[in-house]
Design a protein around this motif. Structure first.
Motif, PDB file in Angstrom:
ATOM      1  N   ASP A 133      -0.845  -0.887  24.296  1.00 36.31           N
ATOM      2  CA  ASP A 133      -1.991  -1.694  23.907  1.00 36.31           C
ATOM      3  C   ASP A 133      -1.616  -3.135  24.212  1.00 36.31           C
ATOM      4  OD1 ASP A 133      -3.570  -3.473  22.233  1.00 36.31           O
ATOM      5  OD2 ASP A 133      -4.282  -1.682  21.207  1.00 36.31           O
ATOM      6  N   ALA A 134      -2.443  -3.819  24.955  1.00 41.34           N
ATOM      7  CA  ALA A 134      -2.127  -5.195  25.368  1.00 41.34           C
ATOM      8  C   ALA A 134      -1.882  -6.119  24.185  1.00 41.34           C
ATOM      9  CB  ALA A 134      -3.251  -5.743  26.240  1.00 41.34           C
ATOM     10  N   THR A 135      -2.492  -5.829  23.034  1.00 40.98           N
ATOM     11  CA  THR A 135      -2.287  -6.685  21.872  1.00 40.98           C
ATOM     12  C   THR A 135      -1.254  -6.131  20.898  1.00 40.98           C
ATOM     13  OG1 THR A 135      -4.132  -5.643  20.699  1.00 40.98           O
ATOM     14  CG2 THR A 135      -4.621  -7.626  21.980  1.00 40.98           C
ATOM     15  N   GLY A 136      -1.000  -4.816  20.952  1.00 42.35           N
ATOM     16  CA  GLY A 136      -0.074  -4.200  19.999  1.00 42.35           C
ATOM     17  C   GLY A 136       1.290  -3.876  20.563  1.00 42.35           C
ATOM     18  N   GLY A 137       1.438  -3.881  21.870  1.00 38.88           N
ATOM     19  CA  GLY A 137       2.728  -3.588  22.481  1.00 38.88           C
ATOM     20  C   GLY A 137       2.793  -2.207  23.096  1.00 38.88           C
ATOM     21  N   THR A 138       4.017  -1.793  23.387  1.00 43.50           N
ATOM     22  CA  THR A 138       4.262  -0.547  24.114  1.00 43.50           C
ATOM     23  C   THR A 138       5.359   0.245  23.433  1.00 43.50           C
ATOM     24  OG1 THR A 138       3.681  -1.710  26.156  1.00 43.50           O
ATOM     25  CG2 THR A 138       4.824   0.388  26.405  1.00 43.50           C
ATOM     26  N   GLY A 169       3.107  -8.220  25.339  1.00 44.61           N
ATOM     27  CA  GLY A 169       3.532  -9.145  26.385  1.00 44.61           C
ATOM     28  C   GLY A 169       4.993  -9.045  26.784  1.00 44.61           C
ATOM     29  N   GLN A 170       5.833  -8.467  25.951  1.00 41.41           N
ATOM     30  CA  GLN A 170       7.266  -8.408  26.248  1.00 41.41           C
ATOM     31  C   GLN A 170       7.554  -7.550  27.479  1.00 41.41           C
ATOM     32  OE1 GLN A 170       9.656  -6.700  23.100  1.00 41.41           O
ATOM     33  NE2 GLN A 170      11.579  -7.195  24.130  1.00 41.41           N
ATOM     34  N   LEU A 171       6.979  -6.362  27.533  1.00 42.26           N
ATOM     35  CA  LEU A 171       7.231  -5.482  28.668  1.00 42.26           C
ATOM     36  C   LEU A 171       6.667  -6.080  29.951  1.00 42.26           C
ATOM     37  CD1 LEU A 171       8.328  -2.885  29.874  1.00 42.26           C
ATOM     38  CD2 LEU A 171       6.208  -1.744  29.163  1.00 42.26           C
ATOM     39  N   GLU A 172       5.491  -6.661  29.872  1.00 44.73           N
ATOM     40  CA  GLU A 172       4.903  -7.294  31.053  1.00 44.73           C
ATOM     41  C   GLU A 172       5.826  -8.380  31.586  1.00 44.73           C
ATOM     42  OE1 GLU A 172       1.483  -5.572  28.683  1.00 44.73           O
ATOM     43  OE2 GLU A 172       3.371  -6.552  28.235  1.00 44.73           O
ATOM     44  N   ALA A 173       6.431  -9.151  30.684  1.00 42.65           N
ATOM     45  CA  ALA A 173       7.365 -10.200  31.105  1.00 42.65           C
ATOM     46  C   ALA A 173       8.595  -9.590  31.779  1.00 42.65           C
ATOM     47  CB  ALA A 173       7.782 -11.051  29.906  1.00 42.65           C
ATOM     48  N   ILE A 179       8.768  -6.740  33.348  1.00 41.36           N
ATOM     49  CA  ILE A 179       8.346  -6.234  34.661  1.00 41.36           C
ATOM     50  C   ILE A 179       8.260  -7.407  35.640  1.00 41.36           C
ATOM     51  CG2 ILE A 179       6.426  -5.195  35.940  1.00 41.36           C
ATOM     52  CD1 ILE A 179       5.906  -3.496  33.365  1.00 41.36           C
ATOM     53  N   GLY A 180       7.698  -8.507  35.196  1.00 43.17           N
ATOM     54  CA  GLY A 180       7.592  -9.698  36.037  1.00 43.17           C
ATOM     55  C   GLY A 180       8.941 -10.254  36.463  1.00 43.17           C
ATOM     56  N   GLU A 181       9.967 -10.055  35.621  1.00 43.82           N
ATOM     57  CA  GLU A 181      11.324 -10.508  35.935  1.00 43.82           C
ATOM     58  C   GLU A 181      12.065  -9.523  36.843  1.00 43.82           C
ATOM     59  OE1 GLU A 181      13.000 -10.865  32.038  1.00 43.82           O
ATOM     60  OE2 GLU A 181      11.863 -12.679  31.580  1.00 43.82           O
ATOM     61  N   GLY A 182      11.446  -8.382  37.141  1.00 43.82           N
ATOM     62  CA  GLY A 182      12.073  -7.410  38.029  1.00 43.82           C
ATOM     63  C   GLY A 182      12.972  -6.403  37.336  1.00 43.82           C
ATOM     64  N   ALA A 183      12.786  -6.184  36.021  1.00 47.80           N
ATOM     65  CA  ALA A 183      13.634  -5.247  35.293  1.00 47.80           C
ATOM     66  C   ALA A 183      13.141  -3.805  35.378  1.00 47.80           C
ATOM     67  CB  ALA A 183      13.732  -5.661  33.827  1.00 47.80           C
ATOM     68  N   TRP A 184      11.839  -3.601  35.615  1.00 46.91           N
ATOM     69  CA  TRP A 184      11.255  -2.259  35.584  1.00 46.91           C
ATOM     70  C   TRP A 184      10.335  -2.019  36.778  1.00 46.91           C
ATOM     71  CZ3 TRP A 184      13.089   0.861  31.916  1.00 46.91           C
ATOM     72  CH2 TRP A 184      13.577   0.297  30.736  1.00 46.91           C
ATOM     73  N   TYR A 185      10.334  -0.763  37.227  1.00 43.94           N
ATOM     74  CA  TYR A 185       9.301  -0.277  38.136  1.00 43.94           C
ATOM     75  C   TYR A 185       8.347   0.542  37.271  1.00 43.94           C
ATOM     76  CZ  TYR A 185      12.993  -0.994  41.654  1.00 43.94           C
ATOM     77  OH  TYR A 185      13.986  -1.512  42.432  1.00 43.94           O
ATOM     78  N   VAL A 186       7.057   0.467  37.544  1.00 41.40           N
ATOM     79  CA  VAL A 186       6.069   1.303  36.862  1.00 41.40           C
ATOM     80  C   VAL A 186       5.569   2.302  37.895  1.00 41.40           C
ATOM     81  CG1 VAL A 186       3.911   1.358  35.567  1.00 41.40           C
ATOM     82  CG2 VAL A 186       5.411  -0.641  35.402  1.00 41.40           C
ATOM     83  N   VAL A 187       5.790   3.589  37.613  1.00 44.07           N
ATOM     84  CA  VAL A 187       5.419   4.640  38.569  1.00 44.07           C
ATOM     85  C   VAL A 187       4.700   5.776  37.842  1.00 44.07           C
ATOM     86  CG1 VAL A 187       7.369   4.086  40.092  1.00 44.07           C
ATOM     87  CG2 VAL A 187       7.608   5.894  38.395  1.00 44.07           C
ATOM     88  N   ASP A 188       4.061   6.624  38.611  1.00 46.26           N
ATOM     89  CA  ASP A 188       3.388   7.788  38.047  1.00 46.26           C
ATOM     90  C   ASP A 188       4.405   8.839  37.646  1.00 46.26           C
ATOM     91  OD1 ASP A 188       0.877   6.667  38.541  1.00 46.26           O
ATOM     92  OD2 ASP A 188       0.733   7.581  40.523  1.00 46.26           O
ATOM     93  N   SER A 189       4.087   9.555  36.588  1.00 46.91           N
ATOM     94  CA  SER A 189       4.945  10.670  36.179  1.00 46.91           C
ATOM     95  C   SER A 189       4.448  11.948  36.845  1.00 46.91           C
ATOM     96  CB  SER A 189       4.925  10.838  34.658  1.00 46.91           C
ATOM     97  OG  SER A 189       3.623  11.176  34.214  1.00 46.91           O
TER      98      SER A 189
END
Length: 192
Positions: free
Chosen positions: A33-38, A138-142, A144-154
């Motif tokens: 949830d963009a406002t509640g986190g991941t 916003g933490q995970l999005e940040a 990802i923006g720093e290059g720590a994670w790839y987001v892929v399909d399962s």
């Protein structure tokens, strides 16, 4: 890139991520949830603790290896179970995530003391995770923006992969383009 994060998707640690909690891990997103986190669980960290040592009545339903998985660094004293539900129905006390995977209704209200016989005929596979991975809004999005994670399909086999230690490479190997090459990255990039 926030739109790329979705329930049922995977976060795959990039070689750049050296946090020992997440190094070379694959995380299944359970809530976003963009406002509640991941919230998610690490799929490829089996522990040395046998399910029979902690939850002996559930051992018969657990998909191998029959151990607790380290779901993440948050609330490691709590348990979360994921199950494959082939019939398309939701077993009592569980909720559907995506494509036949169900998760215990809420973290912290997991009733793994219930008789497992109730679920035995309704699930095909199951794994139990100690703890979970969590990010504030916003933490995970940040990250990802720093290059720590790839987001892929399962894919359906990811949650119950037969060799969890090889899941990181397997998920990357099936990606298109340059991302597939990351699977060949040595454990210690300085040795490249």
């Amino acid at each position: 890139m926030a739109e790329a994060i979705y329930v049922g998707g995977l976060l795959v640690a990039t070689p750049k991520l050296d946090d020992p909690n997440f190094r070379r891990c694959v995380v299944l997103i359970l809530e976003h949830d963009a406002t509640g986190g991941t919230l998610g669980v690490v799929l490829n960290r089996p522990s040395d603790i046998a399910v029979t040592d902690v939850l002996p009545t559930w051992d018969a339903l657990v998909t191998g290896p029959p151990v607790l998985f380290q779901g993440g660094p948050v609330q490691t004293d709590s348990a979360l179970a994921l199950a494959a539900v082939p019939s398309g129905q939701e077993p009592l006390g569980w909720r559907r995530l995506h494509t036949g995977i169900a998760a215990v209704s809420r973290l912290g209200t997991v009733d793994l003391d219930a008789p497992p016989e109730i679920l035995a005929g309704e699930i095909a596979q199951m794994r139990i995770f100690a703890g979970y991975a969590g990010w504030t809004a916003g933490q995970l999005e940040a990250e990802i923006g720093e290059g720590a994670w790839y987001v892929v399909d399962s894919e359906p086999g990811d949650t119950f992969h037969g060799n969890p230690e090889s899941l990181w490479r397997a998920v990357l190997r099936r990606q298109r383009g340059e991302l597939a090459y990351v699977a060949t990255c040595p454990d210690d990039p300085t040795m490249n």
